[in-house]
Every structure is written in C-alpha cells, then in structure tokens.
Scaffold this active site. Sequence first.
Site, mmCIF file in Angstrom:
data_model
loop_
_atom_site.group_PDB
_atom_site.id
_atom_site.type_symbol
_atom_site.label_atom_id
_atom_site.label_comp_id
_atom_site.label_asym_id
_atom_site.label_seq_id
_atom_site.Cartn_x
_atom_site.Cartn_y
_atom_site.Cartn_z
ATOM 1 N N ASP A 19 -3.363 6.098 -0.836
ATOM 2 C CA ASP A 19 -2.596 6.515 -0.780
ATOM 3 C C ASP A 19 -1.562 6.561 -1.783
ATOM 4 O OD1 ASP A 19 0.115 6.248 1.385
ATOM 5 O OD2 ASP A 19 0.647 4.280 -0.571
ATOM 6 N N SER A 29 -1.162 10.719 2.152
ATOM 7 C CA SER A 29 -0.295 10.349 2.158
ATOM 8 C C SER A 29 1.005 10.739 2.866
ATOM 9 C CB SER A 29 0.395 10.811 0.387
ATOM 10 O OG SER A 29 1.458 10.439 0.214
ATOM 11 N N LYS A 52 1.134 7.102 10.182
ATOM 12 C CA LYS A 52 0.304 6.280 10.135
ATOM 13 C C LYS A 52 1.180 4.986 10.986
ATOM 14 C CE LYS A 52 -0.449 6.891 5.194
ATOM 15 N NZ LYS A 52 -0.495 6.741 3.463
HETATM 16 P P1 B16 Z 1 8.090 12.815 1.765
HETATM 17 P P2 B16 Z 1 3.304 7.346 1.443
HETATM 18 C C1 B16 Z 1 5.449 7.791 2.459
HETATM 19 O O1 B16 Z 1 3.999 7.737 0.887
HETATM 20 C C2 B16 Z 1 6.493 7.153 1.934
HETATM 21 O O2 B16 Z 1 5.919 5.476 1.286
HETATM 22 C C3 B16 Z 1 7.811 7.243 2.660
HETATM 23 O O3 B16 Z 1 8.456 6.332 2.098
HETATM 24 C C4 B16 Z 1 8.034 8.521 2.757
HETATM 25 O O4 B16 Z 1 9.579 8.862 3.817
HETATM 26 C C5 B16 Z 1 7.102 9.190 3.168
HETATM 27 O O5 B16 Z 1 6.020 9.723 2.787
HETATM 28 C C6 B16 Z 1 7.487 11.118 3.564
HETATM 29 O O6 B16 Z 1 7.540 11.250 2.466
HETATM 30 O O7 B16 Z 1 9.942 13.258 1.908
HETATM 31 O O8 B16 Z 1 8.302 12.912 0.296
HETATM 32 O O9 B16 Z 1 7.281 13.820 2.677
HETATM 33 O O10 B16 Z 1 3.180 5.586 0.898
HETATM 34 O O11 B16 Z 1 2.105 7.805 2.872
HETATM 35 O O12 B16 Z 1 2.247 7.745 0.209
HETATM 36 MG MG MG Z 2 2.532 3.926 0.185
#
Ligand code: B16
Ligand code: MG
Length: 215
Positions: A8, A115, A146
């Site tokens: 992640d 991620s 997720k």
């Molecule tokens: P973005 P991860 C997630 O990352 C974050 O934990 C979450 O808070 C965020 O909303 C999501 O990514 C989307 O991110 O706005 O940059 O597309 O923990 O899955 O690496």
């Molecule tokens: Mg995370």
Amino acid sequence: MVKGLIFDLDGVIVDTAGYHYLAWKKLANEIGIDINEEFNQTLKGISRTESLDKILNYGNKQNLFSAQEKSELSERKNNYYVKLLDNITPKDILPGVLELIEQAYQYNIPCVIASASQNAPTILKKLNIDSYFQAIVDPKSLAKGKPDPEIFLKAAQLIHVPVEFCVGFEDSIAGIQSLKKAGIYAIGIIAEGLLPEADLEVNSLTEINIQTLLQ
Ligand code: B16
Ligand code: MG
C-alpha cells in the site's frame, strides 16, 4: 516462500494522511462542513469519491450535490492535495522501507504498489523510489475499492506471483480486510490504531527483512 511483495502507499511507504486531511478539511469547510482528525482516520485507504461521500454524509449534505458537482468537489480537493505534495522529498520515506525494497531487489523479489491513490506514480517519483516497483495497480481500473480484494488480486497478477506466495503491507483496516479476502499474508503497520485482523502487526517496516520473510 515469499516471491512477491505488495505495498500500500499512504501510511506504509509515506505518511500523506496529514496532507489528505488538510486538503479535505479545506474543501469541507468551503461547503460548510467541519471534519476532525478522528474522522479523518475513517478515510484511510478509501478512494477519493468514497471519501467525499463519507464527508457529505458526516455533514448531512448527502443530497445537496449533483454527480457533476461532486466530481468538481473531488477535483478541487485533489488540486489542494497535489499542491501540498510539493513538500514531499525522499526524506519522507517511512522507516525501513528503503532497506526492504533494496533487499527485495537483491533477492529478485518483485515489488508492486496497490494503493487507492491516483497520485501514486507522482508520489513514488518524488520519493525517488519508482524504479524499485515493477508495477502500480491503476485504481481507475477497479470495479471496487478496498475492502474488496480486487486491488490485491490485480497486484499479484501484475507481478505474475500466485497470491499464496505474496506478502502485503497495509496500514488501514479496509486494506487488511482486502488482503485477507484475496488470500494474501497481511502485515499491518500500526500507527494510531491496532489492526487485529492482520497476520502480523509491526510498528514499522524496520521490523521486517527479507530473510525473515523467506523463512
Ligand atoms: P487520491 P492508500 C489512499 O491511499 C489514502 O489512504 C486515502 O486517504 C485516499 O483517499 C486514497 O488513497 C485516494 O487518494 O485522492 O490521491 O487518489 O492508503 O490506498 O495508499
Ligand atoms: Mg494506506
């Protein structure tokens, strides 16, 4: 026998939760909602669209915006967030990450990013570690985020390693559930709260090395 590592990003490789929080708080305030750090915990690992829905629900404004307006709000939040990302440098890589991905490289064990963040490629470049990762799952290609297992199943496919030979690193409850549903050994990096569903909980990746994983 470990043959692939799935990471992640936010909360595992770099701590961007604070930047997500500042950007969401600014956006939320602009539409008359206030959020606090405790609420921000519930947004960890959750996609941008779902995060906005959670914020609107929290502020009792779930029916006030059209789909088009919601997409504009998400984009506005992302612009705030991307500006804050200018502050990120390789010094922000979390403890133990560099050592682990370097060892993986030496042992020919592929690493992949799973991620929810659409900003993952930019962040990895800013951290100067993009070349360590063989692939990044495109979160836009997913039907479900997720805790659905899809993202981790895709990650394993991208590095051509069966799930039973993969180890996944996560910091969110949703992420650990996603790994477990995918049948992947889940290592939880605990910061604010415990992750009891993980197979192993660690405080940081300094507690993990390839030799231990190979045993
Ligand atoms: P973005 P991860 C997630 O990352 C974050 O934990 C979450 O808070 C965020 O909303 C999501 O990514 C989307 O991110 O706005 O940059 O597309 O923990 O899955 O690496
Ligand atoms: Mg995370």
